[in-house]
Design a protein around this motif. Structure first.
Motif, PDB file in Angstrom:
ATOM      1  N   ALA A  36       0.850  -1.194   0.000  1.00 32.09           N
ATOM      2  CA  ALA A  36       0.000   0.000   0.000  1.00 32.09           C
ATOM      3  C   ALA A  36       0.880   1.236   0.000  1.00 32.09           C
ATOM      4  CB  ALA A  36      -0.902  -0.004   1.227  1.00 32.09           C
ATOM      5  N   GLY A  37       0.307   2.361  -0.432  1.00 31.21           N
ATOM      6  CA  GLY A  37       1.050   3.613  -0.408  1.00 31.21           C
ATOM      7  C   GLY A  37       0.287   4.734  -1.075  1.00 31.21           C
ATOM      8  N   ASN A  38       0.895   5.899  -1.054  1.00 27.57           N
ATOM      9  CA  ASN A  38       0.327   7.106  -1.654  1.00 27.57           C
ATOM     10  C   ASN A  38       0.678   7.176  -3.134  1.00 27.57           C
ATOM     11  OD1 ASN A  38      -0.522   8.165   0.900  1.00 27.57           O
ATOM     12  ND2 ASN A  38       1.598   8.736   1.286  1.00 27.57           N
ATOM     13  N   VAL A  39       0.084   8.136  -3.814  1.00 33.63           N
ATOM     14  CA  VAL A  39       0.512   8.483  -5.164  1.00 33.63           C
ATOM     15  C   VAL A  39       2.003   8.824  -5.078  1.00 33.63           C
ATOM     16  CG1 VAL A  39       0.320  10.269  -6.934  1.00 33.63           C
ATOM     17  CG2 VAL A  39      -1.745   9.262  -5.947  1.00 33.63           C
ATOM     18  N   GLY A  40       2.774   8.320  -6.025  1.00 36.08           N
ATOM     19  CA  GLY A  40       4.222   8.556  -6.032  1.00 36.08           C
ATOM     20  C   GLY A  40       5.026   7.463  -5.361  1.00 36.08           C
ATOM     21  N   THR A  41       4.367   6.554  -4.636  1.00 40.66           N
ATOM     22  CA  THR A  41       5.077   5.451  -3.992  1.00 40.66           C
ATOM     23  C   THR A  41       5.746   4.579  -5.051  1.00 40.66           C
ATOM     24  OG1 THR A  41       3.541   5.379  -2.128  1.00 40.66           O
ATOM     25  CG2 THR A  41       4.787   3.368  -2.566  1.00 40.66           C
ATOM     26  N   GLN A  42       7.000   4.209  -4.811  1.00 39.79           N
ATOM     27  CA  GLN A  42       7.682   3.283  -5.708  1.00 39.79           C
ATOM     28  C   GLN A  42       7.398   1.857  -5.260  1.00 39.79           C
ATOM     29  OE1 GLN A  42      11.762   4.068  -6.582  1.00 39.79           O
ATOM     30  NE2 GLN A  42      11.350   6.166  -7.214  1.00 39.79           N
ATOM     31  N   VAL A  43       6.984   1.033  -6.208  1.00 36.32           N
ATOM     32  CA  VAL A  43       6.608  -0.353  -5.936  1.00 36.32           C
ATOM     33  C   VAL A  43       7.519  -1.278  -6.729  1.00 36.32           C
ATOM     34  CG1 VAL A  43       4.739  -2.051  -6.063  1.00 36.32           C
ATOM     35  CG2 VAL A  43       4.200   0.341  -5.585  1.00 36.32           C
ATOM     36  N   THR A  44       7.988  -2.329  -6.074  1.00 34.31           N
ATOM     37  CA  THR A  44       8.785  -3.358  -6.732  1.00 34.31           C
ATOM     38  C   THR A  44       7.897  -4.573  -6.957  1.00 34.31           C
ATOM     39  OG1 THR A  44      10.801  -2.572  -5.658  1.00 34.31           O
ATOM     40  CG2 THR A  44      10.841  -4.816  -6.536  1.00 34.31           C
ATOM     41  N   ILE A  45       7.748  -4.961  -8.222  1.00 37.69           N
ATOM     42  CA  ILE A  45       6.950  -6.123  -8.604  1.00 37.69           C
ATOM     43  C   ILE A  45       7.925  -7.233  -8.956  1.00 37.69           C
ATOM     44  CG2 ILE A  45       5.252  -7.023 -10.231  1.00 37.69           C
ATOM     45  CD1 ILE A  45       4.384  -4.047 -10.669  1.00 37.69           C
ATOM     46  N   LYS A  46       7.808  -8.364  -8.270  1.00 40.60           N
ATOM     47  CA  LYS A  46       8.706  -9.500  -8.523  1.00 40.60           C
ATOM     48  C   LYS A  46       7.929 -10.599  -9.228  1.00 40.60           C
ATOM     49  CE  LYS A  46      12.115  -8.543  -5.103  1.00 40.60           C
ATOM     50  NZ  LYS A  46      13.428  -8.492  -5.652  1.00 40.60           N
ATOM     51  N   GLY A  63      -6.435   0.511 -14.409  1.00 38.88           N
ATOM     52  CA  GLY A  63      -6.532   1.174 -15.700  1.00 38.88           C
ATOM     53  C   GLY A  63      -5.645   2.387 -15.885  1.00 38.88           C
ATOM     54  N   ARG A  64      -4.960   2.841 -14.845  1.00 37.14           N
ATOM     55  CA  ARG A  64      -4.070   4.010 -14.935  1.00 37.14           C
ATOM     56  C   ARG A  64      -2.638   3.537 -15.155  1.00 37.14           C
ATOM     57  NH1 ARG A  64      -5.815   9.330 -14.631  1.00 37.14           N
ATOM     58  NH2 ARG A  64      -7.759   9.436 -13.505  1.00 37.14           N
ATOM     59  N   ALA A  65      -1.937   4.172 -16.081  1.00 36.46           N
ATOM     60  CA  ALA A  65      -0.555   3.799 -16.383  1.00 36.46           C
ATOM     61  C   ALA A  65       0.377   4.265 -15.268  1.00 36.46           C
ATOM     62  CB  ALA A  65      -0.122   4.411 -17.703  1.00 36.46           C
ATOM     63  N   CYS A  66       1.177   3.333 -14.764  1.00 36.54           N
ATOM     64  CA  CYS A  66       2.209   3.651 -13.772  1.00 36.54           C
ATOM     65  C   CYS A  66       3.447   4.152 -14.502  1.00 36.54           C
ATOM     66  CB  CYS A  66       2.590   2.402 -12.973  1.00 36.54           C
ATOM     67  SG  CYS A  66       1.267   1.723 -11.978  1.00 36.54           S
ATOM     68  N   GLN A  67       4.255   4.952 -13.815  1.00 35.13           N
ATOM     69  CA  GLN A  67       5.537   5.374 -14.385  1.00 35.13           C
ATOM     70  C   GLN A  67       6.514   4.216 -14.221  1.00 35.13           C
ATOM     71  OE1 GLN A  67       7.368   8.846 -12.662  1.00 35.13           O
ATOM     72  NE2 GLN A  67       9.177   8.638 -13.925  1.00 35.13           N
ATOM     73  N   LEU A  68       7.067   3.776 -15.331  1.00 36.30           N
ATOM     74  CA  LEU A  68       8.006   2.657 -15.329  1.00 36.30           C
ATOM     75  C   LEU A  68       9.389   3.174 -14.957  1.00 36.30           C
ATOM     76  CD1 LEU A  68       8.266  -0.368 -16.016  1.00 36.30           C
ATOM     77  CD2 LEU A  68       8.791   0.326 -18.350  1.00 36.30           C
ATOM     78  N   MET A  69       9.958   2.629 -13.884  1.00 35.81           N
ATOM     79  CA  MET A  69      11.286   3.040 -13.421  1.00 35.81           C
ATOM     80  C   MET A  69      12.372   2.119 -13.999  1.00 35.81           C
ATOM     81  SD  MET A  69      10.035   5.459 -11.590  1.00 35.81           S
ATOM     82  CE  MET A  69      11.315   6.131 -10.589  1.00 35.81           C
ATOM     83  N   SER A  70      12.120   0.803 -13.950  1.00 38.57           N
ATOM     84  CA  SER A  70      13.100  -0.150 -14.493  1.00 38.57           C
ATOM     85  C   SER A  70      12.430  -1.490 -14.748  1.00 38.57           C
ATOM     86  CB  SER A  70      14.280  -0.333 -13.531  1.00 38.57           C
ATOM     87  OG  SER A  70      13.860  -0.953 -12.334  1.00 38.57           O
ATOM     88  N   GLU A  75      12.083  -8.565 -12.192  1.00 37.91           N
ATOM     89  CA  GLU A  75      11.694  -7.452 -11.327  1.00 37.91           C
ATOM     90  C   GLU A  75      11.355  -6.213 -12.150  1.00 37.91           C
ATOM     91  OE1 GLU A  75      13.960  -6.581  -7.597  1.00 37.91           O
ATOM     92  OE2 GLU A  75      14.334  -4.678  -8.623  1.00 37.91           O
ATOM     93  N   ILE A  76      10.240  -5.582 -11.787  1.00 35.25           N
ATOM     94  CA  ILE A  76       9.835  -4.321 -12.392  1.00 35.25           C
ATOM     95  C   ILE A  76       9.637  -3.321 -11.265  1.00 35.25           C
ATOM     96  CG2 ILE A  76       7.985  -3.119 -13.639  1.00 35.25           C
ATOM     97  CD1 ILE A  76       7.447  -5.720 -15.131  1.00 35.25           C
ATOM     98  N   ARG A  77      10.107  -2.086 -11.482  1.00 34.20           N
ATOM     99  CA  ARG A  77       9.902  -1.018 -10.499  1.00 34.20           C
ATOM    100  C   ARG A  77       9.058   0.072 -11.151  1.00 34.20           C
ATOM    101  NH1 ARG A  77      13.011  -0.622  -6.038  1.00 34.20           N
ATOM    102  NH2 ARG A  77      13.341   1.613  -6.294  1.00 34.20           N
TER     103      ARG A  77
END
Length: 168
Positions: A36-46, A63-70, A75-77
Motif C-alpha cells: 500500500a502507499g500514496n501516489v508517487g510510492t515506488q513499488v517493486t513487482i517480482k 486502468g491508470r498507467a504507472c511510471q516505469l522506473m526499471s 523485477e519491475i519497479r
C-alpha cells in the motif's frame, strides 16, 4: 527452447528456416511490495519473464498507467500515478503477454481534515477530526496540540477521536 526449425522430408530433402524461432513465456507476477502507499510510492513487482527491454512495457493499476522506473527479467519497479485507486497491477509486455497480480495494491487517499467537532472544548472533552487518508489503527497516527502529543482514543466512522489533555 529458441532455435531454428528444420524440416526433413524423406526422399525430398531438408529445409532449415533462416531465422531462429524465439520461444517466449508469458509474464507472471509473484509478489509486490509495499502492499500500500500514496501516489508517487515506488513499488517493486517480482515475478518471472518480464524481459529486459522496457520498450512498450505497460504497467497499469485500475486502468491508470504507472511510471516505469526499471525492467529486469524478474523485477519491475514502478511509481504509483496521480489519480490511481486501489486495484490489481496489470502487466502488458509486447510479444510476451499480459498478466495481473493476484493481490490488490491499496492506494491511500491524501491526508485531509475536513471538519473538527466540536470547535472548542474543556480539558477531558472528546473531539473528533473528520477527513480522509486516516489508517485503520490508531498507532499509525500521531496527533499534537501545540508541541504536546495527544492520545488518539479510537477511529470511528472515518474520524480520529481524542480527548483534550488535562494539561492543555
Amino acid at each position: 527452447e529458441t532455435g531454428r526449425f528444420k524440416v526433413e522430408v524423406k526422399g525430398v530433402g531438408t529445409y532449415e528456416f533462416p531465422t531462429p524461432f524465439p520461444v517466449v513465456y508469458p509474464p507472471d507476477v509473484a509478489t509486490f511490495s509495499p502492499a500500500a502507499g500514496n501516489v508517487g510510492t515506488q513499488v517493486t513487482i517480482k515475478g518471472t519473464h518480464f524481459g529486459n527491454n522496457p520498450s512498450g512495457v505497460q504497467i497499469l493499476i485500475s486502468g491508470r498507467a504507472c511510471q516505469l522506473m526499471s525492467v529486469q527479467d524478474n523485477e519491475i519497479r514502478v511509481s504509483i500515478p496521480q489519480g490511481a485507486v486501489s486495484g490489481q497491477f496489470k502487466i502488458i509486455i509486447p510479444k510476451m503477454g499480459t498478466t495481473e497480480s493476484d493481490k490488490v495494491f491499496e492506494v491511500w487517499a491524501p491526508l485531509a481534515v475536513t471538519r473538527m467537532d466540536p470547535l472548542f472544548g474543556m480539558p477531558g472533552s472528546e473531539v473528533k477530526l473528520y477527513g480522509s487518508g486516516f489508517r485503520a489503527k490508531t498507532s499509525d497516527h500521531t496527533l499534537y496540540l501545540g508541541q504536546d502529543k495527544v492520545k488518539i482514543e479510537k477511529i470511528d466512522s472515518g474520524a480520529l477521536v481524542f480527548k483534550i489533555p488535562d494539561k492543555a
